[in-house]
Design an enzyme around this catalytic site. Structure first.
Site, PDB file in Angstrom:
ATOM      1  N   ASP A 201       0.869  -1.191   0.000  1.00 31.25           N
ATOM      2  CA  ASP A 201       0.000   0.000   0.000  1.00 31.25           C
ATOM      3  C   ASP A 201       0.896   1.229   0.000  1.00 31.25           C
ATOM      4  O   ASP A 201       1.631   1.464   0.965  1.00 31.25           O
ATOM      5  CB  ASP A 201      -0.909  -0.022   1.234  1.00 31.25           C
TER       6      ASP A 201
ATOM      7  N   ASP B  22       4.250  11.094   2.724  1.00 28.22           N
ATOM      8  CA  ASP B  22       4.141  11.699   4.043  1.00 28.22           C
ATOM      9  C   ASP B  22       5.191  11.126   4.991  1.00 28.22           C
ATOM     10  O   ASP B  22       5.778  11.849   5.802  1.00 28.22           O
ATOM     11  CB  ASP B  22       2.748  11.450   4.625  1.00 28.22           C
TER      12      ASP B  22
END
EC number: 2.7.1.15
Length: 303
Positions: A245, A251
């Site tokens: 994923d 981030d």
């Protein structure tokens, strides 16, 4: 030294599918999970997991998932006293589709994230904050207020200019380190195609600089990370891993980089560390829950 993050806090609804849907197509979901997310929250968790004392400023709804999200972030070690709980305003949400190869599509609704104001920033004590980190899922006026205040206190200002919004470019002159991916770089530099080679990335990145001391960092996915100064450019190659994923990988990079720079780590070493952290993050599901610890990243680098 500490990291101060101004950014979004969302409830992520992550649906796994075999293949991402095309326009007008309906596909069957394999599973649906709820995670804490939002670029601000993800980056704050990444910085905290990498060992930096980390404060997060943002807003959530008071009557829905907001208080639980706030408590969850505190459980990751993030200081959340600057996260406001707002009545009558929904917490931000992200609807994430993840394909079998780890690629994703995301739709974000701002909710309470849009309620953070320059006045909130002005009322916040920033003494002792070595690094200020923000993204464009919060109001640009609030980010501007943060960066102007930070400049007066000698803080390092990092902007992850994502998503690529027109108002983001106005913040570039206030930024010391600008972080983008290839798509965002092409948008801001007004290119017809995404740059791929280091020379192309460097040329496009320098178009966005307004001061000789600025640094632009461009994440290139599996190819690695390019770092560009006025008179220097280098590439940190990507690490080969099996992606489950990719949500939150960028981030993770931003938060890990901020943590490393908060202790005055050399830029190249900091980028290598953040690059390794991002590679580890894509091997787990979810955004905030996938952020690795400093010990995990160091072991990965040594291996």
């Amino acid at each position: 030294m500490s990291v101060f993050v101004l950014g979004s806090i969302n409830l992520d609804a992550v649906a796994r599918v075999d293949d991402l849907p095309r326009p007008g197509e309906t596909v069957a979901g394999l599973s649906l999970e709820l995670f804490p997310g939002g670029k601000g929250a993800n980056q704050a968790v990444a910085a905290a997991r990498m060992g930096a004392p980390t404060r997060l400023m943002g807003a959530v709804g008071k009557e829905d998932s907001g208080p639980n999200l706030k408590a969850t972030l505190a459980g990751y070690g993030v200081q959340v006293s600057d996260v406001f709980e707002l009545k009558g305003t929904p917490t931000g949400q992200a609807h994430v589709w993840v394909g079998s190869g780890g690629e994703n599509m995301i739709v974000v609704t701002s909710g309470a994230n849009a309620a953070v104001t320059p006045q909130h920033v002005a009322a916040t004590a920033l003494e002792g904050q070595r690094v200020l980190l923000s993204q464009l899922e919060s109001p640009a006026q609030a980010i501007e207020a943060l960066f102007r205040a930070g400049a007066a206190k000698g803080a390092l200002r990092i902007l992850n200019a994502a998503p690529a919004l027109p108002q983001g470019a106005a913040l570039f002159p206030l930024t010391d380190i600008l972080i983008l991916n290839q798509t965002e770089l092409a948008t801001y530099a007004k290119l017809d195609a995404e740059p791929a080679k280091l020379e192309e990335v460097s040329r496009a990145s320098r178009k966005l600089m307004s001061r000789p001391d600025q640094i632009v960092i461009v994440t290139l996915g599996a190819a690695g990370v390019a770092c560009i100064r006025r008179d220097e450019a280098f590439l940190i190659e990507g690490r080969k891993v099996k992606a489950i994923d990719t949500t939150g990988a960028g981030d993770c990079f931003c938060g890990a980089l901020a943590s490393a720079l908060a202790i005055s780590m050399d830029l190249r070493e900091a980028v290598e560390l953040a690059n390794a952290a991002a590679a580890l993050s894509v091997q787990k599901s979810g955004a905030a829950p996938s952020m690795p610890s400093k010990r995990e990243v160091e072991a990965f680098l040594e291996g």
